[in-house]
Motif scaffolding. Sequence first.
Motif, PDB file in Angstrom:
ATOM      1  N   LEU A   1       0.816  -1.211   0.000  1.00  0.00           N
ATOM      2  CA  LEU A   1       0.000   0.000   0.000  1.00  0.00           C
ATOM      3  C   LEU A   1       0.853   1.266   0.000  1.00  0.00           C
ATOM      4  O   LEU A   1       0.607   2.182  -0.797  1.00  0.00           O
ATOM      5  CB  LEU A   1      -0.964  -0.010   1.182  1.00  0.00           C
ATOM      6  N   PRO A   2       1.870   1.405   0.861  1.00  0.00           N
ATOM      7  CA  PRO A   2       2.744   2.581   0.755  1.00  0.00           C
ATOM      8  C   PRO A   2       3.412   2.716  -0.604  1.00  0.00           C
ATOM      9  O   PRO A   2       3.619   3.831  -1.090  1.00  0.00           O
ATOM     10  CB  PRO A   2       3.779   2.348   1.866  1.00  0.00           C
TER      11      PRO A   2
ATOM     12  N   GLY B   1       6.437  15.022   1.560  1.00  0.00           N
ATOM     13  CA  GLY B   1       5.495  15.208   2.656  1.00  0.00           C
ATOM     14  C   GLY B   1       4.134  14.626   2.373  1.00  0.00           C
ATOM     15  O   GLY B   1       3.541  13.954   3.224  1.00  0.00           O
ATOM     16  N   THR B   2       3.616  14.857   1.167  1.00  0.00           N
ATOM     17  CA  THR B   2       2.262  14.390   0.856  1.00  0.00           C
ATOM     18  C   THR B   2       2.159  12.869   0.862  1.00  0.00           C
ATOM     19  O   THR B   2       1.127  12.314   1.247  1.00  0.00           O
ATOM     20  CB  THR B   2       1.811  14.939  -0.509  1.00  0.00           C
TER      21      THR B   2
ATOM     22  N   ASN C   1      -0.306   8.249   3.469  1.00  0.00           N
ATOM     23  CA  ASN C   1      -0.124   6.956   4.136  1.00  0.00           C
ATOM     24  C   ASN C   1      -0.798   6.953   5.498  1.00  0.00           C
ATOM     25  O   ASN C   1      -1.492   6.003   5.864  1.00  0.00           O
ATOM     26  CB  ASN C   1       1.368   6.645   4.287  1.00  0.00           C
ATOM     27  N   PHE C   2      -0.585   8.013   6.256  1.00  0.00           N
ATOM     28  CA  PHE C   2      -1.159   8.093   7.597  1.00  0.00           C
ATOM     29  C   PHE C   2      -2.684   8.085   7.543  1.00  0.00           C
ATOM     30  O   PHE C   2      -3.341   7.387   8.314  1.00  0.00           O
ATOM     31  CB  PHE C   2      -0.664   9.370   8.292  1.00  0.00           C
ATOM     32  N   LEU C   3      -3.235   8.851   6.616  1.00  0.00           N
ATOM     33  CA  LEU C   3      -4.691   8.919   6.502  1.00  0.00           C
ATOM     34  C   LEU C   3      -5.285   7.584   6.075  1.00  0.00           C
ATOM     35  O   LEU C   3      -6.291   7.128   6.628  1.00  0.00           O
ATOM     36  CB  LEU C   3      -5.084  10.017   5.510  1.00  0.00           C
TER      37      LEU C   3
ATOM     38  N   TYR D   1       1.543  -0.684  11.557  1.00  0.00           N
ATOM     39  CA  TYR D   1       1.961  -0.824  10.169  1.00  0.00           C
ATOM     40  C   TYR D   1       2.520   0.486   9.589  1.00  0.00           C
ATOM     41  O   TYR D   1       3.332   0.461   8.660  1.00  0.00           O
ATOM     42  CB  TYR D   1       0.794  -1.301   9.304  1.00  0.00           C
ATOM     43  N   ILE D   2       2.078   1.615  10.118  1.00  0.00           N
ATOM     44  CA  ILE D   2       2.528   2.899   9.581  1.00  0.00           C
ATOM     45  C   ILE D   2       3.845   3.344  10.205  1.00  0.00           C
ATOM     46  O   ILE D   2       4.506   4.259   9.704  1.00  0.00           O
ATOM     47  CB  ILE D   2       1.438   3.982   9.798  1.00  0.00           C
TER      48      ILE D   2
END
Length: 661
Positions: free
Chosen positions: A277-278, A409-410, A415-417, A435-436
């Motif tokens: 996913l990342p 940054g984005t 990823n966090f969201l 996981y993050i």
Amino acid sequence: MITKVLVSGILTILYSASMFGWGRMFETVIGVRLPWPLTLIHGLAVLLALGGALNLVGIAYAGTLDAIVVLGWGLAVLLPWLALKSSAIDVKSLMPSAQELRAWAIPALFIITVFAFIDTTQVPPSAFNFHDDFEKYLTFPVRMLATGTLQAGPFSALGGQTLGGQAFLQGFVLAHWPLGTVNAVDALFALTMCLLLATSTTWKVGMPAWLLPIAPILVVVINPQYVNISALYTGAALYMALLVIPWSVRGHSPSLPAASVGIIYAGMVAIKTTFLLPVVIHFLLAALVIAWSTRRLWSTIVWCAQVGATSLLFIAPWLGVHFSVWRGLWSVSAPLGDVTESTVVAVPAAQDLNLFSLDPIFYGFGASQAHYTGAILVIVICTLFILALFRYSKAYDSGSSVPWLFVSGTVLIFNFLVFNIVLNGYIGRELALRYICPIIIAGLPAIIAATFFALSRYNGNIYRTKILKRITIVMVLGIVGAFLPSTAARVQQAVRFGNTLSFSAKASRPAYLNYNRYVFSPSAVAAVKSLQIQVPEGEPLLAWMSFPFHLDFARNPVFDVQPGGLSTPWMDFPLSQNPEATSNYLRLKEIKYVAWQYSGFAVRSEASLSSTQSWAGNPRFLQDPHDLQRTLQFNQALVELIKISEVIIDNGAIVLFRIPE
């Protein structure tokens, strides 16, 4: 102690030299030249690509791995020599300046201190995860070195939770050192790479020398929520490279070479599938940046195609290793009919999510959700600084570096969201946050470097630049201060108990530590060996045991069972209590012998599996009940199967039986 650290340091340098050789070869082929820490990351990615090919053809033995190391040394000597001979580079350019040596002095001392501390307190650790590590992660490299491949069968988590890249890297350690030391790959070597890359990046972008140690300090203080020996800092190192490569390519305008991106993408997915996913998020945002900065649709399509082709090229061997298992997707005929929607009640975790909660998280050593949200807020503010410098200042040198600084940054924000809001309702807030962690560890030093890089290129109001720098420094120091208590708790546990497992209450109990000592004792090895000797050589063995890594995988084809394997979409085992169906399924796979550990310290008994079904209502853990349900059904199927089978050995903990013809 000093001797141990010196030996570990020398070994780290030797393996790094080999990785440097492979990385330099790759960079020579694709026509770029990067700072040496990024060359190491490229070397790591090349090794992971080689690992897939070796496992696919079944030759990933200790001798093969040693040959890779030696070839890497040869490349590390040959390629620089050829470059010098052809006058492609100046010898002086290879030597660090006096200014650089002075700037690196304090960060280097910090990195050496961290290395020595981890090596003396946690390599090997006093305790592993008695489920994740003992049942699967320690077994994977043992299997590979014994059989030459990580093909493990449908009951294993291989092919689902990981493709085996991390196990391949651990094989380099296991080939010559005790099994317990394989955690050095991530906890020691990969962490050191993160520290070096973070320091190198911040130095290259002009961060003041007195502030340079803040980059490696950030990597260390952020609680990684370490729960097993799977890829954590390895993934962080690879992702950090993705973020900083665009403004690190020497002799080129800031860009993101497609081949470099593709091989790193492949490496990340190979070590752990949760990194997919990342990778996707980074790819989509990078494509948008290229499209926006070039204003050329065709160039964007070409770049995307090149990245896709390169990623597929390097990940394809790993996919091939597990293709025989994945074929079960086409043959699954509702074997899980007993698992209904009502079996696992998943309360939507989003209702329980509070990004600014100060309540200690389960794996946090006292850290809370707010700590990690604070780190992301720093990333958001730094990203806005970069955007403002570019968007609102005509005096700014708006080279093509700016979009890549902004994307650093984005990518982290998205990823966090996605993990904490979108996936939160599916896997639970605790698991989503865990996981993050590698992405935050990779991203925070990278965005700080990006911010200072942007400020160094700003030709506007000097006072404004100083203000933004001071704000950035204060925010970073605030994050360090916020995580210091959890860092102190980790250090204390490492000193007192010899591990930093994040389930600290259990990992520091005498019973847990004693069990870990027993698992590696000669008596535990003898117990497993005495059982396996009862199985004719060459006969397939189904093994559902607490520590199957003591089995001789070369003597018998072993189908080791793991809960992560039982819950894969391609699992077609008949999870019913019909012994005839179970027997027929095993016979189709030519399995006649079954070893099942039904009692012991780490065994999931029927009573414990049933009682923990209440976890389904806990929004912290939504994935576990699904695995537990299938594990419970699998155990019940074995209970019924024993009734019609021939029991060969039953020592009160492990039963070995032969299914009927």
